[in-house]
Design an enzyme around this catalytic site. Structure first.
Site, PDB file in Angstrom:
ATOM      1  N   LYS A 110     -14.388 -43.456 -17.942  1.00  0.00           N
ATOM      2  CA  LYS A 110     -15.281 -42.387 -17.672  1.00  0.00           C
ATOM      3  C   LYS A 110     -14.483 -41.784 -16.468  1.00  0.00           C
ATOM      4  O   LYS A 110     -14.198 -42.270 -15.284  1.00  0.00           O
ATOM      5  CB  LYS A 110     -16.688 -42.757 -17.033  1.00  0.00           C
ATOM      6  CG  LYS A 110     -17.589 -41.546 -16.990  1.00  0.00           C
ATOM      7  CD  LYS A 110     -18.757 -41.978 -16.178  1.00  0.00           C
ATOM      8  CE  LYS A 110     -18.893 -40.665 -15.211  1.00  0.00           C
ATOM      9  NZ  LYS A 110     -20.040 -41.162 -14.121  1.00  0.00           N
ATOM     10  N   GLY A 171     -26.033 -37.962  -7.326  1.00  0.00           N
ATOM     11  CA  GLY A 171     -26.897 -38.705  -6.189  1.00  0.00           C
ATOM     12  C   GLY A 171     -28.050 -37.772  -5.725  1.00  0.00           C
ATOM     13  O   GLY A 171     -28.767 -38.298  -4.873  1.00  0.00           O
ATOM     14  N   GLY A 199     -27.205 -36.827 -11.492  1.00  0.00           N
ATOM     15  CA  GLY A 199     -28.283 -35.849 -10.983  1.00  0.00           C
ATOM     16  C   GLY A 199     -29.762 -36.345 -11.433  1.00  0.00           C
ATOM     17  O   GLY A 199     -30.616 -35.672 -10.864  1.00  0.00           O
ATOM     18  N   THR A 221     -27.488 -44.088  -9.020  1.00  0.00           N
ATOM     19  CA  THR A 221     -28.415 -43.816  -7.875  1.00  0.00           C
ATOM     20  C   THR A 221     -30.040 -43.801  -8.051  1.00  0.00           C
ATOM     21  O   THR A 221     -30.611 -44.522  -7.352  1.00  0.00           O
ATOM     22  CB  THR A 221     -28.210 -42.564  -7.323  1.00  0.00           C
ATOM     23  OG1 THR A 221     -26.659 -42.136  -7.078  1.00  0.00           O
ATOM     24  CG2 THR A 221     -28.551 -42.308  -5.691  1.00  0.00           C
TER      25      THR A 221
END
Lengths: 271, 325
Positions: A110, A171, A199, A221
């Site tokens: 990634k 995050g 997000g 997150t």
């Protein structure tokens, strides 16, 4: 309950291939920022993600000093997608990808090239360059990008077969900031596996991404920083399943006026 | 052999070993301390923050951490003269003020404080922060002073110390061996790993603080702990790496940014020291006492050495002497 989820898993296998491979479930789970490796393990058991992502840059600033943690990740028994989180230049990202291939024995990576420290927005110019280099070297690149169509074209042109646009800054937990742009990306590249990366804050954000036709979501997150990561991981799994089923079930069209589902005989509705 | 006074070897002069020495000597053990590095505090403990913050830690640590550490402030106050009980303060820069609500939801035993209240607690922060949390019952200690105080206490209780080049003792001569050597023991404790931490020691005459301040940030939480003689400890990074090399530029920037955000007076501070330690940690990041015959292992303190070692030391003493009455 478990049986039903298993059934859907089999179902999904036929859907989308990421570099020729199906994911067991269209959820990618990041492994950073958990209170402990044990809580990470519980979250993975609850989410049963198709892949887990792992960062290497900071952990491996010198040699393979992150090995103790990486071994714990490998013991989870879930395919690993290493990432280049924290890389700000093409060179850093390429070097980190090389190390990832060596440590995890995979050519999947990634690719993150961060352009702006405050929002962690991708540097799309560096991203395209790094994607070109790594694709030529035989890596299977999963680029973390914006929803920009032209950048997407460039990434595909240099060999990427998957795109990972952001929902919102990493995050931030704000969900899908630009639904129009994400819808346009989906419409422009109907045959390309698309993953919303970054997000997402709550499970409904993940369901929305799947409802838009995205093939998977990546979260970190939202789960790692939840008060109860394992419970949040399970909630995201259910939301991904809900969004996927909703998409497959061919949703009704939106309309501007109410459309009662029961007859309104006897009322003057044409007045 | 005199069974009423067992001969105990404690290996490792970090916070786990020193608390064990004192707890065991206080129960009547004939304690010998040995550290292969030859001095007190050669490992991660030397770089600890020394915060005694059972309630703040509940933000990210399991409930057991708070439950097991509520007695820690009293334990340290009984054994070390310089324990400071002024509470701790949690603040956030204006743009991250939402983090305070999250911190508050996950913790207890605090009062919400506004700008004026923050200024009355810390006059130097007057006008800089409008919202924070004050944990009045928490405390802090200078780890280096505290470890030395425990060492002195061990000697005053009749304990022995093998430091500064002493040869390794013959373990067969002891009834018990209490191994507190952190990552040195990893060959015998296979799930142990190191978590890298980096800290700074600053000297700043322009700012004074009375208690530790935690600066919240979504990615990079940092704390600043005042110590005697205008010193401040700024820490600490948490990296899943066993690299023992020098501090990285990124880490230094993060730590200094936090200090500077707290008060611009830190711009002129002297950087006296950068410290790097590997926190010995089990997969659940919780310490434990394990036994293998006459060997007891106290290990896995992670970031909670000063907070959780008293309870683990007493647990080890219970195993050797039976439950305290």
């Amino acid at each position: 309950m478990t049986d039903r989820i298993q059934d859907n898993r089999e179902d999904n296998r036929m859907d989308v291939l990421f570099y020729g491979q199906a994911l067991s479930f269209p959820l990618m789970l990041g492994t950073a920022q958990y209170p402990s490796p044990e809580i990470l393990r519980e979250a993975v058991l609850a989410a049963r993600p198709g892949v887990v992502t792992v960062s290497l840059r900071r952990e491996a600033a010198r040699e393979k000093t992150g090995q103790a943690f990486w071994s714990l990740i490998q013991e989870l028994g879930v395919p690993v997608l290493p990432n280049t989180a924290g890389c700000h230049t093409v060179k850093e990202a390429v070097t980190t990808a090389h190390m990832a291939r060596e440590v995890f024995g995979t050519d999947w990576v990634k690719l993150e090239v961060i352009g702006e420290q405050d929002t962690l927005q991708p540097d799309v110019f560096g991203l395209v360059e790094a994607a070109r280099i790594l694709s030529e070297e035989g890596f299977k690149v999963f680029p973390y990008t914006t929803e920009d169509l032209v950048v997407a074209e460039r990434l595909l042109a240099c060999g990427c077969e998957v795109l990972m646009p952001w929902g919102a800054p990493i995050g931030s937990g704000r969900g899908l900031n630009n639904v129009f742009g994400l819808r346009a990306l989906r419409a422009h590249f109907p045959g390309v596996p698309l993953v919303v990366d970054a997000g997402l804050g709550v499970p409904s954000h993940a369901a929305q991404a799947l409802e838009l036709g995205y093939d998977a979501v990546l979260i970190n997150t939202a789960v790692a920083r939840a008060g109860d990561p394992a419970q949040m991981a399970r909630a995201f799994r259910l939301a991904v399943e809900a969004g996927q089923l909703g998409r497959k079930a061919d949703p009704m069209e939106e309309r501007d006026m109410a459309a009662p589902s029961t007859p309104v005989a006897g009322k003057a509705f044409l007045g | 052999m005199n069974r009423s006074k067992p001969r105990i070897l404690v290996k490792g002069a970090g916070v786990a070993g020193m608390t064990a020495c004192v707890a065991l000597a206080e129960r009547g053990g004939d304690v010998t301390l040995y550290d292969e590095a030859g001095r007190v505090g050669a490992g991660a403990s030397w770089f600890a923050g020394g915060m005694l913050a059972p309630w703040c830690e509940a933000e990210s640590a399991p409930e057991e951490v708070t439950a097991q550490s509520i007695g820690a402030v009293d334990w340290w106050a009984r054994h070390v003269p310089q324990v400071i009980r002024q509470g701790s303060l949690v603040l956030a820069p204006a743009r991250d003020v939402g983090e305070i609500a999250r911190f508050a939801r996950r913790t207890s035993h605090y009062t919400q404080v506004n700008g004026a209240e923050i200024a009355s607690l810390e006059p130097d922060l007057d006008g800089r922060f409008q919202k924070g949390l004050f944990f009045a019952q928490e405390g802090h200690v200078d780890p280096r002073v505290a470890l030395q105080a425990l060492f002195d206490r061990l000697l005053s209780l009749g304990g022995h110390a093998l430091l500064a080049g002493a040869p390794a003792p013959d373990e067969a001569a002891f009834d018990w061996v209490v191994d507190c050597t952190g990552l040195v023991a990893r060959d015998r404790l296979d799930t142990l790993r190191g978590v890298r931490g980096e800290m700074l020691l600053l000297r700043c005459r322009d700012v004074s603080l009375h208690r530790p301040v935690r600066m919240l940030h979504p990615r990079i939480p940092v704390y600043i702990v005042p110590r005697a003689n205008h010193l401040f400890m700024v820490g600490a990074t948490m990296v899943e790496s066993e690299d023992t090399g020098g501090m990285t530029v990124r880490s230094m920037l993060e730590l200094l940014n936090a200090a500077y955000t707290l008060h611009p007076g830190f711009a002129e501070a002297e950087i006296l020291e950068t410290g790097i330690g590997l926190r010995p940690s089990y997969p659940d990041n919780m310490p434990r006492v394990t036994q293998d015959g006459k060997y007891l292992f106290i290990n896995g303190m992670y970031r909670h050495g000063f907070l959780l070692s008293p309870a683990r030391a007493e647990e080890a003493a219970d195993r050797i002497f039976g439950q305290a009455a």
